[in-house]
Scaffold this motif. Sequence first.
Motif, mmCIF file in Angstrom:
data_model
loop_
_atom_site.group_PDB
_atom_site.id
_atom_site.type_symbol
_atom_site.label_atom_id
_atom_site.label_comp_id
_atom_site.label_asym_id
_atom_site.label_seq_id
_atom_site.Cartn_x
_atom_site.Cartn_y
_atom_site.Cartn_z
ATOM 1 N N THR A 109 -0.012 -5.715 5.716
ATOM 2 C CA THR A 109 -0.141 -4.419 4.926
ATOM 3 C C THR A 109 1.185 -3.424 5.045
ATOM 4 O O THR A 109 1.593 -3.320 5.985
ATOM 5 C CB THR A 109 -1.329 -3.578 5.293
ATOM 6 O OG1 THR A 109 -2.572 -4.461 5.408
ATOM 7 C CG2 THR A 109 -1.573 -2.308 4.644
ATOM 8 N N LYS A 137 -5.162 3.470 -2.310
ATOM 9 C CA LYS A 137 -4.262 3.016 -0.983
ATOM 10 C C LYS A 137 -5.191 2.776 0.211
ATOM 11 O O LYS A 137 -5.074 1.787 1.002
ATOM 12 C CB LYS A 137 -3.128 3.824 -0.874
ATOM 13 C CG LYS A 137 -2.253 3.708 -2.065
ATOM 14 C CD LYS A 137 -1.678 2.202 -2.369
ATOM 15 C CE LYS A 137 -0.643 2.528 -3.583
ATOM 16 N NZ LYS A 137 -0.179 0.956 -3.754
ATOM 17 N N ASN A 163 -6.069 -0.818 1.903
ATOM 18 C CA ASN A 163 -5.764 -1.162 3.649
ATOM 19 C C ASN A 163 -7.142 -1.529 4.123
ATOM 20 O O ASN A 163 -7.051 -2.624 4.923
ATOM 21 C CB ASN A 163 -5.548 0.492 4.174
ATOM 22 C CG ASN A 163 -4.038 0.921 3.712
ATOM 23 O OD1 ASN A 163 -3.390 0.315 3.127
ATOM 24 N ND2 ASN A 163 -3.948 1.930 4.109
ATOM 25 N N SER A 198 0.868 -1.149 0.218
ATOM 26 C CA SER A 198 0.023 0.098 0.038
ATOM 27 C C SER A 198 1.086 1.349 -0.132
ATOM 28 O O SER A 198 2.126 1.302 -0.700
ATOM 29 C CB SER A 198 -1.073 0.003 1.221
ATOM 30 O OG SER A 198 -1.832 1.005 1.223
#
Length: 262
Positions: free
Chosen positions: A195, A172, A176, A154
Amino acid sequence: MHLTFGEQIGCLIMPTVWKTAIVVGASSGIGEEITRQLVAQGCTVAIVARRLQELERIAQSLNTGQSAKVLLYPHDVCVYDEVPALFQKITHELGGLDVIIYAAGVMPSVQPSEYAFAKDRQMIEVNLLGAVAWFNEAAQRFERTKAGTIVGISSVAGERGRYPQPVYCTSKAALNAYLEALRNRLGRFGVKVVTIKPGPVATPMTEGLGKLPLLIPVDRAAREIIQSAQRGKANVFIPGIWRWIFLIIRNIPSFVFQKLKF
Ligand SMILES: NC(=O)c1ccc[n+]([C@@H]2O[C@H](COP(=O)([O-])OP(=O)(O)OC[C@H]3O[C@@H](n4cnc5c(N)ncnc54)[C@H](OP(=O)(O)O)[C@@H]3O)[C@@H](O)[C@H]2O)c1
């Protein structure tokens, strides 16, 4: 499957060793460097991206021993219908799958008063929908095998809606949320979902963007990504200092944030 307390502690302390990996978006930058470092660890890596020439360049430089450590698969992540069959083909040819890393991403330049839907759509399609297409396949396999690691690259950009890049930030932030939900689904099966939130990294994506704060070299970024993922961490800032910077930034009231050129 429920892990015992001892197994959970073991997962946190003992880094996992990966024998087989898929890296999507491996033809340059972070994905390429992760591939190089995984191969150096003895992992066999399936590399996926559009530019065949770049995939061949990487495979040629890494397939120096008797057995191929890199298998290449040209693919455009926006061709979602290809993914289920391609995923099956790759896992069959790899002979298993320990980890999938999605590093494909685009961040076209966007002017402050530009609202170009074509660019916005490409960011959502590559940064988010492509990841969903690949990770949905991996999730089903890993839930069945009760093992495996899913790593989404991310960005710190997902932490707030920043004025220079409305849709990059959106792609992004959405990634998440998707990864967090996957983690909540798959944790009970012993599957790790990681992540990764890098700040600026020196790759083709950031070339020509001028002086960027806390820019780090790509080999350092890849090393920290692999180490954190092998330890099964959930949310990782690269480098770690961004966690504290964004703790502050996330708490700036909206009316103040609006006034910052950030
Ligand atoms: N560099 C940074 O400062 C930074 C910071 C935070 C987060 N990130 C994130 O890290 C990830 C990797 O970025 P990077 O800096 O390594 O960028 P990069 O060097 O430009 O690499 C991007 C990769 O994405 C692939 N890709 C793009 N569109 C694709 C498509 N339609 N189908 C398949 N593959 C596609 C490219 O391969 P092909 O062009 O060959 O298809 C390439 O391998 C991205 O998600 C980015 O948002 C980067």
